[in-house]
Design a protein around this motif. Sequence first.
Motif, short mmCIF file in Angstrom:
data_model
loop_
_atom_site.label_atom_id
_atom_site.label_comp_id
_atom_site.label_asym_id
_atom_site.label_seq_id
_atom_site.Cartn_x
_atom_site.Cartn_y
_atom_site.Cartn_z
N ASP A 104 0.83 -1.21 0.00
CA ASP A 104 0.00 0.00 0.00
C ASP A 104 0.86 1.25 0.00
OD1 ASP A 104 -2.27 -1.61 0.24
OD2 ASP A 104 -2.22 -1.52 2.43
N ARG A 156 -12.65 7.83 -2.58
CA ARG A 156 -12.87 6.38 -2.51
C ARG A 156 -13.33 5.99 -1.12
NH1 ARG A 156 -8.89 6.49 -6.51
NH2 ARG A 156 -9.06 4.90 -8.13
N HIS A 196 -14.49 2.07 1.16
CA HIS A 196 -14.77 0.64 1.15
C HIS A 196 -16.28 0.41 1.22
CE1 HIS A 196 -10.52 -0.27 2.84
NE2 HIS A 196 -10.59 -0.67 1.58
N ASP A 234 -6.99 -9.70 -1.39
CA ASP A 234 -7.69 -8.53 -1.92
C ASP A 234 -9.04 -8.34 -1.26
OD1 ASP A 234 -8.75 -10.80 -3.11
OD2 ASP A 234 -9.07 -9.86 -5.06
N HIS A 273 -10.46 -4.81 -0.80
CA HIS A 273 -9.38 -3.97 -0.27
C HIS A 273 -9.21 -2.66 -1.03
CE1 HIS A 273 -7.59 -5.90 3.04
NE2 HIS A 273 -6.80 -6.76 2.43
N ARG A 274 -9.10 -2.74 -2.34
CA ARG A 274 -8.73 -1.56 -3.12
C ARG A 274 -9.77 -1.29 -4.21
NH1 ARG A 274 -3.81 -4.63 -2.81
NH2 ARG A 274 -2.41 -3.77 -1.23
N GLU A 314 -11.95 0.25 -7.17
CA GLU A 314 -11.63 1.03 -8.37
C GLU A 314 -12.65 2.13 -8.62
OE1 GLU A 314 -8.93 0.74 -10.16
OE2 GLU A 314 -8.14 -0.98 -9.06
N SER A 320 -4.08 6.47 -2.53
CA SER A 320 -4.87 5.30 -2.87
C SER A 320 -5.31 4.64 -1.57
CB SER A 320 -4.05 4.31 -3.73
OG SER A 320 -2.88 3.92 -3.05
N MET A 321 -6.28 3.76 -1.70
CA MET A 321 -6.88 3.14 -0.52
C MET A 321 -5.95 2.09 0.06
SD MET A 321 -9.52 2.86 1.53
CE MET A 321 -11.05 3.42 0.77
N SER A 323 -5.10 -1.29 2.20
CA SER A 323 -5.81 -2.55 2.37
C SER A 323 -6.13 -2.75 3.85
CB SER A 323 -4.97 -3.70 1.82
OG SER A 323 -3.68 -3.68 2.39
#
Length: 547
Positions: free
Chosen positions: A103, A296, A298, A358, A389-390, A392, A512-513, A515
């Motif tokens: 990450d 972003r 989750h 993921d 986890h990530r 898009e 970015s996100m 995990s």
Amino acid sequence: MADMFDYVIIGSGAAGSVLCRRLTEDPGVTVCVLECGPADRHPYIHIPAGFIKMLFNPGYTFQFQTEPGEGIKGRRIPTTQGRVLGGSSSINGMVYNRGQRADFDSWAQRGNRGWGYVDVLPYFQRSQKRIGSGDDRVHGRDGVLPITDNDWIHPVMEAFMTGAQELGIPRCQDYNSGDEQMGVGYFQRAIQGGYRRSAARMFLYPARETGRLAVRTEARACGILFEGTKATGVGYVHDRDPSVRREVFARKEVIVSSGTVNTAKLLQISGVGPAWLLQQLGVPVVADLPVGENFRDHYSTRIVARVKNARTINEMARGPGLAAQVARWMLGRPSILAVAPSIVHWFWKTEDTMRQPDLQGVFSPASYKAGFVGLLDDYPGMTCGVWQHRPESVGHVRARSVNPFEDPVIQPNYLTDPMDQRVLVKGMHWARRLLHTKALEPYFAADVLPGPAVRTDEEWLDYARQYGSTAYHLIGTARMGPVTDKTAVVDDELRVHGLQGLRVVDASVMPSMPSANTYSSTMMIAEKASDMIRGREALAPVEGVAA
């Protein structure tokens, strides 16, 4: 006489509280922190089980809602954030979860110098006071925030973990090791002695005792003050009486730590944001930057089953059962009053060829009506949740007007990306399999939500669209990156591009996100930022943990 401090911090959440403590460590430095909400005196804030009461209490939270989403059947989703000393650290799930080495290496690979895993690890350690087992090369023992292991054991949880091992998911002893997240086990959490240990209690309160920190509650920021391109202060109003307007000035810097949603809104109504949006708002453009974009979160779904042959939290939280749990808590014994909402983790992968998971999953011997965290079911229940986890799918946060009391537009665009759809569907298949293991069979009574009729990928996706919700992990609206990155708002020292005297220090800067849950990474960001602000050398990378 001007109301003047060296630093003005907007927001007292995880990042703001850490900054308050670190900046006031320097003699002669003065800091003012503005918190929109009240002091954290409500007892439910400090009792971990009070989470379920505080999450929907508008006196201590921003009751944000998303816009109707194309990928979620036009629903709006509550996106609650803390509005109290300590911010969301005073109302969150208390889970301590750093994420994977990759990450942070990916942050550095985007051009953010000094943000790789070996660079940020010392700042995770500096905050942490790890109580329990763990490799001291990656864990902190002398920090401020106590991180403990779960001490409340339930047979259904143990059976769940045994069943996971039946399916090939190994027992993970330390998902925060940096190298091996894969597996099932108990979450580490910011709970000690039966109490929540919020960022405010651990960082902000000791800073106030120095006499160098002024804490102003019920102070809603309504605009950053500029002289040309230099931030000089903040205008704010009383949260319960908008007619009372004040200004506070910073000799050195204004630091925005208001959280991913409020940071975006405040910058925009102050003239820092996309020029087209500022023109719509009637705000003079101070800096044309993509503030509010690259959002972003989750997106989580929960699978619920009825339990037999065991009492779950659903029954323990009522009547005589609750009285017994209160008594245990008062005696300092393990109790449902002192557990995090998510107790067991499972990190797994949707493809056998993957080296790292993921998916993040959670499990508890409790269930909520309609699968949403809030009101416990009337029957014995258990919940297995999962998210990608990530993600898009990318959304945005945009101010509706210059009125600081008006909630902004929040559009996450959940499940609009095909990859997110595929990964989440596979994750839900895994969640059901985990509830149907041989080890859990003595306690499994029936599938409740979504029920046994849901079987195909299309049916699972339809269920996710109808019942999924936020995991409250909001990031990205003031993205970190070099000036050549047209999606970036701040540089790798968290200074707003093109401006002076203004930094952003909170989860909004994450490129970015991670995990993981975002709480621990937000504190790490603030720890690292505090050295940058103070002009200190970065902490040396930890020996023996290089890739």
